[in-house]
Design a protein around this motif. Structure first.
Motif, PDB file in Angstrom:
ATOM      1  N   THR A 229      75.379  28.782  12.062  1.00  0.00           N
ATOM      2  CA  THR A 229      75.627  29.774  13.117  1.00  0.00           C
ATOM      3  C   THR A 229      74.898  31.071  12.819  1.00  0.00           C
ATOM      4  OG1 THR A 229      77.782  28.793  13.563  1.00  0.00           O
ATOM      5  CG2 THR A 229      77.425  31.040  14.343  1.00  0.00           C
ATOM      6  N   TRP A 250      72.117  34.435  25.010  1.00  0.00           N
ATOM      7  CA  TRP A 250      73.197  33.484  24.720  1.00  0.00           C
ATOM      8  C   TRP A 250      72.677  32.053  24.613  1.00  0.00           C
ATOM      9  CZ3 TRP A 250      77.738  33.963  22.703  1.00  0.00           C
ATOM     10  CH2 TRP A 250      78.700  32.942  22.824  1.00  0.00           C
ATOM     11  N   HIS A 254      73.384  28.487  21.873  1.00  0.00           N
ATOM     12  CA  HIS A 254      73.649  27.103  22.281  1.00  0.00           C
ATOM     13  C   HIS A 254      72.587  26.158  21.733  1.00  0.00           C
ATOM     14  CE1 HIS A 254      77.027  26.636  25.071  1.00  0.00           C
ATOM     15  NE2 HIS A 254      76.819  27.877  25.451  1.00  0.00           N
ATOM     16  N   ASN A 257      72.551  25.756  17.900  1.00  0.00           N
ATOM     17  CA  ASN A 257      73.725  24.998  17.458  1.00  0.00           C
ATOM     18  C   ASN A 257      73.485  23.502  17.628  1.00  0.00           C
ATOM     19  OD1 ASN A 257      76.474  24.546  16.632  1.00  0.00           O
ATOM     20  ND2 ASN A 257      77.052  24.356  18.781  1.00  0.00           N
ATOM     21  N   ILE A 265      80.355  25.258  22.534  1.00  0.00           N
ATOM     22  CA  ILE A 265      80.830  26.630  22.381  1.00  0.00           C
ATOM     23  C   ILE A 265      81.989  26.825  23.355  1.00  0.00           C
ATOM     24  CG2 ILE A 265      80.215  29.071  22.472  1.00  0.00           C
ATOM     25  CD1 ILE A 265      77.393  28.337  21.725  1.00  0.00           C
ATOM     26  N   ARG A 268      81.659  32.028  26.629  1.00  0.00           N
ATOM     27  CA  ARG A 268      80.335  32.657  26.634  1.00  0.00           C
ATOM     28  C   ARG A 268      80.493  34.175  26.640  1.00  0.00           C
ATOM     29  NH1 ARG A 268      77.202  30.485  31.648  1.00  0.00           N
ATOM     30  NH2 ARG A 268      76.269  32.552  31.671  1.00  0.00           N
ATOM     31  N   SER A 298      80.986  34.488  18.805  1.00  0.00           N
ATOM     32  CA  SER A 298      80.299  33.192  18.818  1.00  0.00           C
ATOM     33  C   SER A 298      81.188  32.061  19.339  1.00  0.00           C
ATOM     34  CB  SER A 298      79.788  32.843  17.417  1.00  0.00           C
ATOM     35  OG  SER A 298      80.847  32.660  16.505  1.00  0.00           O
ATOM     36  N   ASP A 299      82.462  31.989  18.922  1.00  0.00           N
ATOM     37  CA  ASP A 299      83.383  30.940  19.390  1.00  0.00           C
ATOM     38  C   ASP A 299      82.716  29.561  19.383  1.00  0.00           C
ATOM     39  OD1 ASP A 299      85.833  32.350  19.954  1.00  0.00           O
ATOM     40  OD2 ASP A 299      84.770  33.317  21.588  1.00  0.00           O
ATOM     41  N   LEU A 300      82.032  29.270  18.326  1.00  0.00           N
ATOM     42  CA  LEU A 300      81.128  28.119  18.286  1.00  0.00           C
ATOM     43  C   LEU A 300      81.730  26.975  17.485  1.00  0.00           C
ATOM     44  CD1 LEU A 300      77.337  28.338  17.565  1.00  0.00           C
ATOM     45  CD2 LEU A 300      78.756  26.887  16.130  1.00  0.00           C
ATOM     46  N   CYS A 307      84.755  25.241  13.562  1.00  0.00           N
ATOM     47  CA  CYS A 307      84.552  26.478  14.306  1.00  0.00           C
ATOM     48  C   CYS A 307      83.948  27.563  13.415  1.00  0.00           C
ATOM     49  CB  CYS A 307      85.891  26.956  14.865  1.00  0.00           C
ATOM     50  SG  CYS A 307      85.770  28.432  15.899  1.00  0.00           S
ATOM     51  N   ASP A 309      83.626  31.363  14.056  1.00  0.00           N
ATOM     52  CA  ASP A 309      84.093  32.372  15.016  1.00  0.00           C
ATOM     53  C   ASP A 309      83.744  33.745  14.461  1.00  0.00           C
ATOM     54  OD1 ASP A 309      85.309  33.633  17.082  1.00  0.00           O
ATOM     55  OD2 ASP A 309      87.351  33.026  16.584  1.00  0.00           O
TER      56      ASP A 309
END
Length: 448
Positions: A229, A250, A254, A257, A265, A268, A298-300, A307, A309
């Motif tokens: 990340t 953004w 994506h 990743n 994710i 957004r 990020s919340d990825l 995760c 985050d």
């Protein structure tokens, strides 16, 4: 057991020959075969992790640890088992994936874990091959879909059929114990289980507490996900120049990743300039401008479904930051750094709240919803609240070694032009806390 419902058993879970192409295994123990059915990190990710000195998880050991965490929580409560529909809980119990976002709102998969560790997976139709590499999954079945889109005016019929199958499973694996934990289930299924005299307990509690404490492999997986990340974040920052859109920036997160074997994710949340205040505005077509702030969370969900985050705020262009931008940034930075520094095992959640740094009065109205929260396959238990929210929303618990938390702050005044969001991901150790995040903060915004 209704043999007609069993699509694959433990014997068919051996059908993938680990030496069928002579490729051996990857660093995480997965088959070195890019035709395999399981998703996972790419060669790019493995190469970057190796260059950073990171150790990938040993997947077989991580899976066994997770199963035993669930078993332990079931046995504490004298539960016969847990029935899971939440795809992240199913992922934790089995390490299987199948259209995770679609399944989140179309509950076509389910999983049963008995108090002795027997695992049954109900998968989407014709998908038994997706778990064939996982010996912990003892049976694969079908028939867990009884939501209206799928079953229409026959929903009750299908729910009753599934409930009867669950009753049979309980009788086989738990005898007279009819105490079943369930996390999330369609109303028709809940009603049918009750009609059969099955006593339903809170499966979310079971799973959140099981997931809360990570072993070395899960922590290694988290280190890898965070590293990927942060590589993507650097590319985002390089692309954050005047004249591009928020969506342009953004989209890099994506794409990078996915390139490394990440998965999705959760939202957004990226905004620039006046859209950074108030918080929670998601990215759109706005063109970013010289001298304004850009902030994101990020919340990825990265490699291994872990995760990452992380939140950062940076300045667009070469213009020097304003005094107001610096004040916002320094406040957020000092807030999360102090709140990280106080963490140690054995602290109650209330003690963390009480020892935390209060935001200045002008920023409290728009404070973030939590001071910190757990993180694993997604945002997880616990939520640790600000003092202002403790009475209405707080709950207690204790920090344990192996817990991983995201410590965060949003700083922006009501009516202010901009705001700052910062967040780091940390590990509770035997003696204190380790920051798993290494992405740098902005020196220009921290200068006095």
């Amino acid at each position: 057991m209704d043999s007609a419902r069993v699509l694959s058993t433990v014997s068919s879970n051996r059908k993938i020959d680990p030496v069928r192409r002579g490729g051996g295994f990857k660093a995480d123990g997965s088959l070195n075969d890019n035709d395999r059915v399981e998703i996972g990190p790419t060669g790019l990710a493995f190469g970057e992790w190796d260059a950073l000195g990171l150790t990938p998880p040993t997947l077989s050991r991580m899976r066994e640890y997770r199963l035993q965490r669930i078993v332990g929580e079931l046995q504490k409560r004298d539960l016969a088992g847990v029935l899971l529909f939440d795809p992240l809980n199913i992922r934790y119990a089995t390490d299987t994936t199948n259209m995770q976002l679609w399944i989140t709102h179309n509950h076509a998969r389910a999983c049963f874990v008995s108090a002795a560790g027997h695992v049954i997976l109900w998968d989407f139709h014709n998908c038994e091959h997706l778990s064939a590499h996982l010996p912990l999954v003892k049976e694969v079945r079908g028939g867990a879909a009884f939501f209206y889109f799928e079953t229409g005016n026959r929903t009750e019929e299908h729910a009753a059929k599934f409930a009867a199958e669950v009753q049979s499973v309980l009788q086989e694996h738990a005898g007279s114990n009819k105490r079943l934990a369930v996390d999330k289930i369609e109303m028709a299924g809940f009603t049918q289980l009750q009609r059969l005299g099955i006593e339903i307990a809170d499966g979310q509690e079971v799973m959140e507490l099981a997931r809360a404490v990570k072993n070395e492999d899960e922590i290694n997986a988290m280190r890898c996900s965070i590293a990927s990340t942060e590589i993507a974040m650097k590319l985002m920052q390089q692309a954050s120049v005047p004249g591009v859109t928020e969506n342009d920036i953004w989209s890099i997160l994506h794409a990078e990743n996915i390139r490394r074997g990440g998965e999705w994710i959760e939202c957004r949340i990226l905004s620039s300039g006046p859209r950074t205040n108030p918080w929670f505005q998601e990215c759109g077509p706005r063109v970013v401008q010289e001298g304004e702030l850009l902030a994101f969370d990020s919340d990825l969900i990265g490699p291994y479904g872990i995760c990452a985050d992380i939140s950062r705020t940076w300045l667009i262009g070469e213009r020097a930051p304003t005094a107001e931008q610096k004040a916002l940034y320094r406040t957020a930075y000092e807030h999360i750094r102090h709140n990280m520094s106080i963490l140690k095992p054995g602290m109650s959640f209330r003690e963390v709240t009480e020892a935390g740094l209060l935001l200045p009065e002008s920023y409290r109205a728009q404070r973030y919803g939590v001071m910190m929260h757990g993180v694993g396959l997604c945002d997880e238990y616990p939520c640790i609240r600000y003092p202002e929210d403790l009475e209405d929303h707080g709950y207690d618990g204790v920090l344990e070694p192996g817990m991983t938390l995201c410590v965060e702050a949003y700083v922006g005044a009501v009516g202010g032009r901009e705001g700052v969001k910062l967040e780091d991901q940390v590990l509770i150790t035997d003696t204190g806390v380790e920051n798993l995040t290494s992405y740098p903060f902005e020196a220009a915004l921290l200068d006095a």
